[in-house]
Design an enzyme around this catalytic site. Structure first.
Site, mmCIF file in Angstrom:
data_model
loop_
_atom_site.group_PDB
_atom_site.id
_atom_site.type_symbol
_atom_site.label_atom_id
_atom_site.label_comp_id
_atom_site.label_asym_id
_atom_site.label_seq_id
_atom_site.Cartn_x
_atom_site.Cartn_y
_atom_site.Cartn_z
ATOM 1 N N ASP A 42 21.428 -9.216 -24.312
ATOM 2 C CA ASP A 42 20.989 -7.819 -24.171
ATOM 3 C C ASP A 42 22.146 -6.848 -23.923
ATOM 4 O OD1 ASP A 42 21.326 -8.862 -21.671
ATOM 5 O OD2 ASP A 42 19.371 -8.254 -20.893
ATOM 6 N N SER A 66 25.102 -7.086 -25.226
ATOM 7 C CA SER A 66 25.689 -6.877 -26.560
ATOM 8 C C SER A 66 24.854 -5.907 -27.393
ATOM 9 C CB SER A 66 25.800 -8.217 -27.292
ATOM 10 O OG SER A 66 26.576 -9.106 -26.521
ATOM 11 N N GLU A 113 19.905 -21.035 -11.570
ATOM 12 C CA GLU A 113 21.118 -20.300 -11.174
ATOM 13 C C GLU A 113 20.793 -18.972 -10.473
ATOM 14 O OE1 GLU A 113 23.062 -18.776 -14.654
ATOM 15 O OE2 GLU A 113 24.916 -18.367 -13.595
ATOM 16 N N VAL A 159 25.193 -15.389 -42.139
ATOM 17 C CA VAL A 159 25.516 -13.981 -42.426
ATOM 18 C C VAL A 159 26.542 -13.922 -43.560
ATOM 19 C CG1 VAL A 159 26.699 -11.920 -41.500
ATOM 20 C CG2 VAL A 159 24.986 -13.106 -40.096
ATOM 21 N N THR A 195 21.856 -16.391 -27.022
ATOM 22 C CA THR A 195 22.029 -16.676 -25.595
ATOM 23 C C THR A 195 21.230 -17.918 -25.213
ATOM 24 O OG1 THR A 195 21.545 -15.948 -23.336
ATOM 25 C CG2 THR A 195 20.225 -14.928 -25.050
ATOM 26 N N ASP A 204 16.386 -14.983 -22.372
ATOM 27 C CA ASP A 204 15.935 -13.836 -21.580
ATOM 28 C C ASP A 204 15.849 -12.539 -22.383
ATOM 29 O OD1 ASP A 204 18.645 -13.605 -21.953
ATOM 30 O OD2 ASP A 204 19.130 -13.051 -19.898
ATOM 31 N N GLY A 238 28.240 -14.298 -23.555
ATOM 32 C CA GLY A 238 28.384 -15.756 -23.426
ATOM 33 C C GLY A 238 28.145 -16.437 -24.763
ATOM 34 N N HIS A 266 12.712 -41.111 -5.178
ATOM 35 C CA HIS A 266 13.636 -40.005 -5.440
ATOM 36 C C HIS A 266 12.855 -38.705 -5.297
ATOM 37 C CE1 HIS A 266 11.670 -40.500 -9.380
ATOM 38 N NE2 HIS A 266 11.668 -39.189 -9.327
ATOM 39 N N ASP A 292 19.988 -18.330 -22.423
ATOM 40 C CA ASP A 292 19.093 -17.994 -21.308
ATOM 41 C C ASP A 292 17.636 -17.719 -21.713
ATOM 42 O OD1 ASP A 292 21.406 -18.107 -19.773
ATOM 43 O OD2 ASP A 292 21.738 -15.940 -19.835
ATOM 44 N N GLU A 325 10.079 -32.882 -9.170
ATOM 45 C CA GLU A 325 9.075 -32.728 -8.111
ATOM 46 C C GLU A 325 8.928 -31.259 -7.713
ATOM 47 O OE1 GLU A 325 10.926 -35.592 -8.273
ATOM 48 O OE2 GLU A 325 9.069 -36.695 -8.637
ATOM 49 N N GLY A 360 10.519 -34.164 -15.400
ATOM 50 C CA GLY A 360 9.554 -34.619 -14.391
ATOM 51 C C GLY A 360 10.003 -34.321 -12.975
ATOM 52 N N ARG A 390 27.700 -18.395 -40.241
ATOM 53 C CA ARG A 390 27.760 -19.002 -41.587
ATOM 54 C C ARG A 390 26.714 -18.378 -42.506
ATOM 55 N NH1 ARG A 390 24.711 -23.422 -43.371
ATOM 56 N NH2 ARG A 390 25.664 -24.752 -44.974
ATOM 57 N N ARG A 406 33.950 -10.547 -23.006
ATOM 58 C CA ARG A 406 33.211 -9.466 -22.350
ATOM 59 C C ARG A 406 34.189 -8.289 -22.327
ATOM 60 N NH1 ARG A 406 28.365 -12.419 -20.805
ATOM 61 N NH2 ARG A 406 28.951 -14.406 -19.909
HETATM 62 P P1 ADP Z 1 25.214 -10.600 -23.160
HETATM 63 O O1 ADP Z 1 25.377 -9.899 -24.458
HETATM 64 O O2 ADP Z 1 25.231 -12.091 -23.299
HETATM 65 O O3 ADP Z 1 24.050 -10.043 -22.356
HETATM 66 P P2 ADP Z 1 27.064 -9.090 -21.502
HETATM 67 O O4 ADP Z 1 26.004 -8.409 -20.703
HETATM 68 O O5 ADP Z 1 28.285 -9.551 -20.789
HETATM 69 O O6 ADP Z 1 26.538 -10.355 -22.285
HETATM 70 O O7 ADP Z 1 27.500 -8.074 -22.640
HETATM 71 C C1 ADP Z 1 28.439 -8.465 -23.617
HETATM 72 C C2 ADP Z 1 29.289 -7.290 -23.999
HETATM 73 O O8 ADP Z 1 28.463 -6.260 -24.556
HETATM 74 C C3 ADP Z 1 30.007 -6.595 -22.851
HETATM 75 O O9 ADP Z 1 31.173 -7.254 -22.467
HETATM 76 C C4 ADP Z 1 30.305 -5.246 -23.474
HETATM 77 O O10 ADP Z 1 31.372 -5.350 -24.380
HETATM 78 C C5 ADP Z 1 29.030 -4.988 -24.271
HETATM 79 N N1 ADP Z 1 28.089 -4.197 -23.442
HETATM 80 C C6 ADP Z 1 27.385 -4.608 -22.374
HETATM 81 N N2 ADP Z 1 26.677 -3.601 -21.846
HETATM 82 C C7 ADP Z 1 26.952 -2.509 -22.608
HETATM 83 C C8 ADP Z 1 26.542 -1.145 -22.574
HETATM 84 N N3 ADP Z 1 25.714 -0.685 -21.656
HETATM 85 N N4 ADP Z 1 27.019 -0.332 -23.531
HETATM 86 C C9 ADP Z 1 27.859 -0.786 -24.474
HETATM 87 N N5 ADP Z 1 28.291 -2.051 -24.562
HETATM 88 C C10 ADP Z 1 27.847 -2.909 -23.644
HETATM 89 O O1 F6P Z 2 24.282 -15.840 -20.514
HETATM 90 C C1 F6P Z 2 24.717 -17.179 -20.583
HETATM 91 C C2 F6P Z 2 25.298 -17.597 -19.257
HETATM 92 O O2 F6P Z 2 25.786 -18.919 -19.386
HETATM 93 C C3 F6P Z 2 24.352 -17.490 -18.062
HETATM 94 O O3 F6P Z 2 23.442 -18.568 -18.015
HETATM 95 C C4 F6P Z 2 25.337 -17.435 -16.922
HETATM 96 O O4 F6P Z 2 24.776 -16.742 -15.827
HETATM 97 C C5 F6P Z 2 26.468 -16.631 -17.508
HETATM 98 O O5 F6P Z 2 26.381 -16.763 -18.913
HETATM 99 C C6 F6P Z 2 27.835 -17.080 -17.051
HETATM 100 O O6 F6P Z 2 28.748 -16.178 -17.578
HETATM 101 P P1 F6P Z 2 30.338 -16.384 -17.578
HETATM 102 O O7 F6P Z 2 30.665 -17.142 -18.832
HETATM 103 O O8 F6P Z 2 30.847 -14.994 -17.628
HETATM 104 O O9 F6P Z 2 30.678 -17.124 -16.344
#
Ligand code: ADP
Ligand code: F6P
Length: 322
Positions: free
Chosen positions: A107, A109, A227, A27, A129, A133, A15, A220, A131, A191, A189, A25, A76
């Site tokens: 993660d 990627s 999500e 890099v 990202t 996360d 994403g 309100h 997120d 609830e 804020g 830029r 992806r």
């Molecule tokens: P994000 O990097 O935001 O977590 P994705 O989980 O969709 O998003 O992963 C992005 C891209 O990274 C995938 O479309 C794929 O090309 C590559 N990728 C994801 N998981 C793996 C994996 N286990 N091994 C190799 N490449 C992966």
């Molecule tokens: O990882 C970023 C994110 O926007 C998440 O918050 C959401 O779950 C997901 O990507 C949506 O992915 P897609 O662009 O594949 O709909």
């Protein structure tokens, strides 16, 4: 002896996130300043496999720091999970003279980055990202902008919700993580704040809270729903039926991923981009750049992905008191 890096490739994957352009830029400009060549790769691993690769000069990254999205494009590419395809990706890097790679993404990627590294291409991941996360870092590129964008949108929904004395459920992004929800919950804020990490599926508790607040005279009731919990529309219908209070669901969706990055996202992404280049020059590979405890750091990808990230207990407790 560290393998000398001469040409760095850069791609964005997964994403998109505001601030990715600042990282690209940085890099490009830091690598050029250090005497290296840079190749941009369009559309993530998909573009790598399609050899959508081009030389990048300083001017190619002019006037992008303020732009949302990623100028390199992203995709992806599920194919890249296959070992033989990963080897092919590394061979394509070698064919184009790329001996160091910067992957900006989440993660998923990093798994691809790990694979390139295993196949002999020194590779560094940057946390891109919205997120937040990624367990090994307190900051990810795009989170700050996404939270500010969501916060401003939620303020607007709150205005109309108060005028109509409604209950509003607003669903924010974050995949399985509740950081955007927690931050908006506090900043707007709310609830009630519903986080996947903490959700107990006790809707009656929410209903009781709404009824009590209405009795106290609140005009309100704002519920921020992550999500990862989802189902905001059906939740709204059940709440309206149980409370008799008009309830509306709003799903903020992709607007949270767009827009001009905040100063924080531009700044941190710029430093992280530079760090990725500099550790490649040091001969490092298979690492993620992060920010922890007030410092920019880098950790082994495997170690970084193995760490667990949890919602801070104290911050969550405070969110319930406000
Ligand atoms: P994000 O990097 O935001 O977590 P994705 O989980 O969709 O998003 O992963 C992005 C891209 O990274 C995938 O479309 C794929 O090309 C590559 N990728 C994801 N998981 C793996 C994996 N286990 N091994 C190799 N490449 C992966
Ligand atoms: O990882 C970023 C994110 O926007 C998440 O918050 C959401 O779950 C997901 O990507 C949506 O992915 P897609 O662009 O594949 O709909």
């Amino acid at each position: 002896m560290a393998k000398e890096v001469k040409t760095i490739g850069v791609l964005t994957s997964g994403g998109d996130a505001p601030g990715m352009n600042a990282a690209i830029r940085s890099v490009v400009r830091v690598a050029l300043a250090r005497g290296l060549k840079v190749k941009g790769i369009r559309r993530g691993y998909l573009g790598l496999l399609n050899e959508d690769i081009f030389d990048m000069q300083s001017r190619d990254v002019s006037d992008i720091i303020q732009k949302g999205g990623t100028v390199l494009g992203t995709a992806r590419c599920l194919e890249f999970k296959q070992p033989e395809v990963q080897k092919q990706g590394a061979d394509i890097c070698r064919k184009h003279g790329i001996d160091g790679m910067v992957v900006i993404g989440g993660d998923g990627s990093y798994r691809g980055a790990q694979a390139l590294s295993r196949n002999g291409i020194n590779t560094i991941g940057l946390p891109g990202t919205i997120d937040l996360d990624i367990s090994c870092t307190d900051y990810t590129i795009g989170f700050d902008t996404a939270v500010n964008t969501a916060m401003q949108a939620i303020d607007k929904v709150k205005d109309t919700s108060s005028s109509h004395e409604r209950c509003s459920i607003i669903e924010v992004m974050g995949r399985n993580a509740g950081y955007i929800a927690l931050w908006c919950g506090i900043a707007n804020g709310a609830e009630d704040i519903l986080l996947p990490e903490k959700y107990d599926f006790d809707e009656q508790k929410i209903i009781n809270n709404i009824i009590q607040n209405r009795k106290k005279g609140k005009n309100h009731h704002l519920i921020i729903n992550a999500e990862g919990i989802g189902h905001s529309a059906s939740m709204a219908r059940r709440i309206e039926a149980a409370t008799g209070i008009e309830t509306r669901a709003t799903i903020l969706g992709y607007m949270q991923r767009g827009g001009s990055p905040t100063a924080k996202d531009r700044y941190y992404a710029s430093i992280m981009g530079a760090r990725a280049v500099d550790i490649l020059i040091e001969g490092k590979t298979n690492r993620i750049v992060g920010y922890r405890g007030g410092e920019f750091i880098d950790v082994d990808i495997e170690e970084g992905l193995a760490m667990t990230k949890e919602i801070n207990e104290y911050e969550y407790e405070v969110s319930k008191l406000l």
